[in-house]
Scaffold this active site. Sequence first.
Site, PDB file in Angstrom:
ATOM      1  N   PHE A 250      -2.834   2.580  -2.007  1.00 45.30           N
ATOM      2  CA  PHE A 250      -1.469   2.420  -2.510  1.00 45.30           C
ATOM      3  C   PHE A 250      -1.297   3.197  -3.803  1.00 45.30           C
ATOM      4  O   PHE A 250      -2.260   3.524  -4.508  1.00 45.30           O
ATOM      5  CB  PHE A 250      -1.137   0.940  -2.730  1.00 45.30           C
ATOM      6  CG  PHE A 250      -2.003   0.263  -3.772  1.00 45.30           C
ATOM      7  CD1 PHE A 250      -1.605   0.200  -5.099  1.00 45.30           C
ATOM      8  CD2 PHE A 250      -3.209  -0.313  -3.416  1.00 45.30           C
ATOM      9  CE1 PHE A 250      -2.397  -0.421  -6.056  1.00 45.30           C
ATOM     10  CE2 PHE A 250      -4.010  -0.941  -4.364  1.00 45.30           C
ATOM     11  CZ  PHE A 250      -3.605  -0.995  -5.692  1.00 45.30           C
ATOM     12  N   CYS A 251      -0.025   3.509  -4.101  1.00 39.30           N
ATOM     13  CA  CYS A 251       0.335   4.216  -5.327  1.00 39.30           C
ATOM     14  C   CYS A 251       1.753   3.809  -5.704  1.00 39.30           C
ATOM     15  O   CYS A 251       2.334   2.916  -5.080  1.00 39.30           O
ATOM     16  CB  CYS A 251       0.202   5.728  -5.152  1.00 39.30           C
ATOM     17  SG  CYS A 251       1.195   6.388  -3.799  1.00 39.30           S
ATOM     18  N   THR A 252       2.323   4.440  -6.699  1.00 37.76           N
ATOM     19  CA  THR A 252       3.612   3.991  -7.226  1.00 37.76           C
ATOM     20  C   THR A 252       4.739   4.100  -6.208  1.00 37.76           C
ATOM     21  O   THR A 252       5.450   3.135  -5.940  1.00 37.76           O
ATOM     22  CB  THR A 252       3.988   4.792  -8.486  1.00 37.76           C
ATOM     23  OG1 THR A 252       2.907   4.760  -9.403  1.00 37.76           O
ATOM     24  CG2 THR A 252       5.228   4.204  -9.144  1.00 37.76           C
TER      25      THR A 252
ATOM     26  N   CYS B 267      -0.432   8.335  -1.914  1.00 34.74           N
ATOM     27  CA  CYS B 267      -1.015   7.631  -0.771  1.00 34.74           C
ATOM     28  C   CYS B 267      -1.043   8.525   0.459  1.00 34.74           C
ATOM     29  O   CYS B 267      -2.037   8.586   1.177  1.00 34.74           O
ATOM     30  CB  CYS B 267      -0.196   6.388  -0.440  1.00 34.74           C
ATOM     31  SG  CYS B 267       0.051   5.258  -1.797  1.00 34.74           S
TER      32      CYS B 267
END
Length: 336
Positions: A184-186, A191
């Site tokens: 996951f990322c912002t 991702c």
Amino acid sequence: MPHYLTAALYQFVDLPDYAALVAQLQAFCDAQGVKGTLLLAEEGINGTIAGSSEGVHAVLAWLRSDVRLAGLQHKEASAEVLPFYRMKVRPKREIVTLGVPGLNPAKNAGTYVKPADWNALIDQPDVVLIDVRNDYEVKIGSFDGAIDPLTKTFSELPDWVAREAQPGGALAGEGDKRPRVAMFCTGGIRCEKSTAYLRTQGFDEVYHLEGGILKYLETVPAEQSRWHGDCFVFDERVSVGHGLAPGHHELCRSCRWPLGPAEIASPLFERGISCPYCHGTRSAEALAGLAERQRQVELARQRAQPHIGARMPEKVSAAGKSAEGLEPGPSPHKRD
């Protein structure tokens, strides 16, 4: 006071003529009075823009008029102050720099998992959960049980994967079988690229959070959430929490680390000049320049005027080592 609209956007798509689009897109954004940064590369588009609602939506419509970008998604937020001072459309080798040639996230990214289904996935004991953001982002918030690769830049991730795929590492698995991985990322862009990379390294079951942390915080009720802390964002909000409510951080304008209440209360914090992470790392000349810049910021605030200012110094890590400097603005960290 006028209200402004910001739109964060990205799409992995084949754009072999990206260089030819730069001047056209710059001219259209300028004509609409839109500010921000947009990156164009052969692999797609990434960036954030802000301006009047009409101007921002006109730019989005212009982009989507290209059939290749017809499915472009974006995330909106409102602001009382225009968060960018100039418009820059830049050609780049990558829209988010991993440094691995030949990746094609548009075709090879992992499996999308909607926020409503994310908890069920990461609660499974055989799933390795990885936060692919950088150290300053992970520091202020993450999902329960997530592994922090301790990367300072996204391009360090392949080396981390190589190390952790060795026997005894977090990605080693059992025998020849790779573990199931959730990333996951912002907002989703890192991702997609990181899951595409893992698939080239023999990981067959790779998942990523659709819409990123921001969509999860926006749609999953706090009482059901596996998230703790705040999420770093690349605008004047600095961080957000559940429901995308404003977080509890501000940015150190010297080293650009997000600071919580404890760090702001530190005797080493001086607004615009230093914080516990960068105190003692600047020369007397640099400190004088920062002090003058902060004085000008305060004067502009008193006059209700925007402050553009001079180029900020390079980012300094907690260890005192400088890293790549970026243009000044609300948050000059590299974007998601």
